[in-house]
Enzyme design. Structure first.
Site, PDB file in Angstrom:
ATOM      1  N   SER A  98       0.829  -1.201   0.000  1.00 57.16           N
ATOM      2  CA  SER A  98       0.000   0.000   0.000  1.00 57.16           C
ATOM      3  C   SER A  98       0.872   1.263   0.000  1.00 57.16           C
ATOM      4  O   SER A  98       1.657   1.471  -0.913  1.00 57.16           O
ATOM      5  CB  SER A  98      -0.955  -0.035   1.197  1.00 57.16           C
ATOM      6  OG  SER A  98      -1.970   0.926   1.056  1.00 57.16           O
TER       7      SER A  98
ATOM      8  N   ASP B 287     -10.084  -3.883  -5.130  1.00 56.20           N
ATOM      9  CA  ASP B 287      -9.332  -2.842  -4.442  1.00 56.20           C
ATOM     10  C   ASP B 287      -9.447  -1.544  -5.224  1.00 56.20           C
ATOM     11  O   ASP B 287      -9.316  -1.532  -6.462  1.00 56.20           O
ATOM     12  CB  ASP B 287      -7.863  -3.277  -4.344  1.00 56.20           C
ATOM     13  CG  ASP B 287      -6.972  -2.287  -3.613  1.00 56.20           C
ATOM     14  OD1 ASP B 287      -7.499  -1.370  -2.965  1.00 56.20           O
ATOM     15  OD2 ASP B 287      -5.743  -2.450  -3.697  1.00 56.20           O
TER      16      ASP B 287
ATOM     17  N   HIS C  74      -7.958  -5.224  -0.401  1.00 55.86           N
ATOM     18  CA  HIS C  74      -6.768  -4.495   0.013  1.00 55.86           C
ATOM     19  C   HIS C  74      -6.263  -4.995   1.378  1.00 55.86           C
ATOM     20  O   HIS C  74      -7.042  -5.376   2.238  1.00 55.86           O
ATOM     21  CB  HIS C  74      -7.108  -3.003   0.110  1.00 55.86           C
ATOM     22  CG  HIS C  74      -5.910  -2.118   0.253  1.00 55.86           C
ATOM     23  ND1 HIS C  74      -5.147  -1.719  -0.814  1.00 55.86           N
ATOM     24  CD2 HIS C  74      -5.351  -1.554   1.360  1.00 55.86           C
ATOM     25  CE1 HIS C  74      -4.161  -0.942  -0.388  1.00 55.86           C
ATOM     26  NE2 HIS C  74      -4.265  -0.828   0.927  1.00 55.86           N
TER      27      HIS C  74
END
Length: 356
Positions: free
Chosen positions: A97, A188, A218
């Site tokens: 991320s 996501d 995610h």
């Protein structure tokens, strides 16, 4: 395991063996640049070190909004320098991320100084990309679009998001960018921008692999309840690293620079010269990821004649090398010792790269 610091930031090392190796993965945790720390990635770092056989480190970089861009990136680059100083010859960058964002942007800064990059569902555009995945998965799939926009605003408000050192998807060139693995979550908000980044790398000639894990959301590398996805993420990273390490053993590529030169030294100053050339070679091999070989050999019949073999990853690695303190010390210290210097071979031949 070892806990230490890079300046005032904590860094944790995971060693698969009893002694540190020469290759390391620097892992950067996610959390929208505002949350997280060393403990959140402890399981992954420990598992990756165990199954890959490589050292792994994770960094407690500064967090937003108290520290906006480029503070976290500066911490990562400082950690990379520290790893080189500790003797690591190959450094991989990895992250999930926002940590994937930092890995990607640090690699964009370092280029051939990084051995490879592993990105899990990375942020590569620090603003709403208005893509199909953002619209389709913007609510109820682990990372809501509104929350991602808040993270972006905390780390890179306004014009900061337009900087390629924050949003690598906006970069115009990727010369010598390292080979990259992107592991995506299908459901996501960041899926489309991650795929677009893979396409951009490919367009710019960067070797890239994009893998989508079906049905995942995610943060599957850190959220509980997604064990199969986590194990696949570890497997893909290990496969990538193993392949790169095998490739590194046969690391001469068309972009590599191989130089063979012969130096004739004043016999009265030979011991001093040998000490300087040995020190420069040792420092180069230990601290410069792009230096693959730095070897000197005396002729038996004429010990004052020394043949030097140098192998660099590419021209950028060579140009960085000649700016290092240890090379400058060698060059300045040996100017009066050298009687003759000739270039025996250089592949590829680059005319403007004169003898040092």
């Amino acid at each position: 395991m070892e806990n230490t610091r890079v300046g005032d930031r904590r860094i944790r090392f995971y060693y698969p063996g009893t002694e540190p190796g020469k290759t390391i993965v620097l892992y950067l945790h996610g959390g929208g640049w505002t949350l997280g720390g060393l403990e959140g990635s402890a399981r992954f770092c420990g598992d990756l070190a165990k199954v890959s056989g490589l050292d792994v480190a994770t960094l407690d970089y500064r967090l937003a909004p108290e520290h906006r861009a480029p503070a976290a990136l500066e911490d990562v680059l400082a950690a990379v320098r520290m790893l080189r100083e500790r003797g690591y010859r190959r450094i991989y960058l990895a992250g999930d991320s926002a940590g994937g964002n930092l890995a990607a942007t640090a690699a964009w800064k370092e280029r051939s100084g990084i051995a490879g990059v592993i990105l899990y569902y990375p942020v590569v555009l620090a603003k709403n990309d208005r893509s199909e995945s953002w619209r389709k998965y913007g609510v109820g799939f682990g990372l809501d679009g509104a929350l991602m926009e808040a993270f972006n605003e905390s780390y890179a408000p306004g014009a900061f998001a337009e900087d390629p050192a924050v949003s690598p998807l906006l970069a115009k060139e990727f010369a010598h960018y390292p080979e990259t693995l992107i592991v995506a979550a299908e459901c996501d908000v960041l899926y489309d921008q991650g795929k677009a980044f893979a396409e951009l790398l490919k367009k710019n000639g960067v070797p890239v692999t994009h893998r989508t894990l079906p049905g995942t959301i995610h943060a599957f590398m850190t959220y509980p309840g997604m064990e199969n996805a986590y194990q696949e993420g570890v497997r893909l990273a290990t496969e990538f690293l193993t392949g790169k390490e095998i490739q590194m053993k046969n690391h001469i590529t068309p972009e590599s620079i191989v130089r063979i030169s012969r130096i004739e030294v004043d016999p009265a100053q030979l011991p001093e010269y040998l000490a300087l050339v040995t020190e420069c070679g040792r420092e180069s091999m230990a601290k410069e990821a792009g230096v693959y070989m730095m070897y000197s050999m005396q002729e038996k019949a004429h010990p004052e004649r020394i043949t030097i073999l140098e192998i660099y990853a590419d021209r950028n690695a060579y140009e960085r090398h000649i700016q290092t303190p240890h090379f400058r010390k060698y060059k300045q210290g040996t100017l009066d010792m050298v009687r003759k210097l000739e270039l025996l071979d250089q592949t590829p031949l680059v005319p403007e790269m004169k003898m040092k």
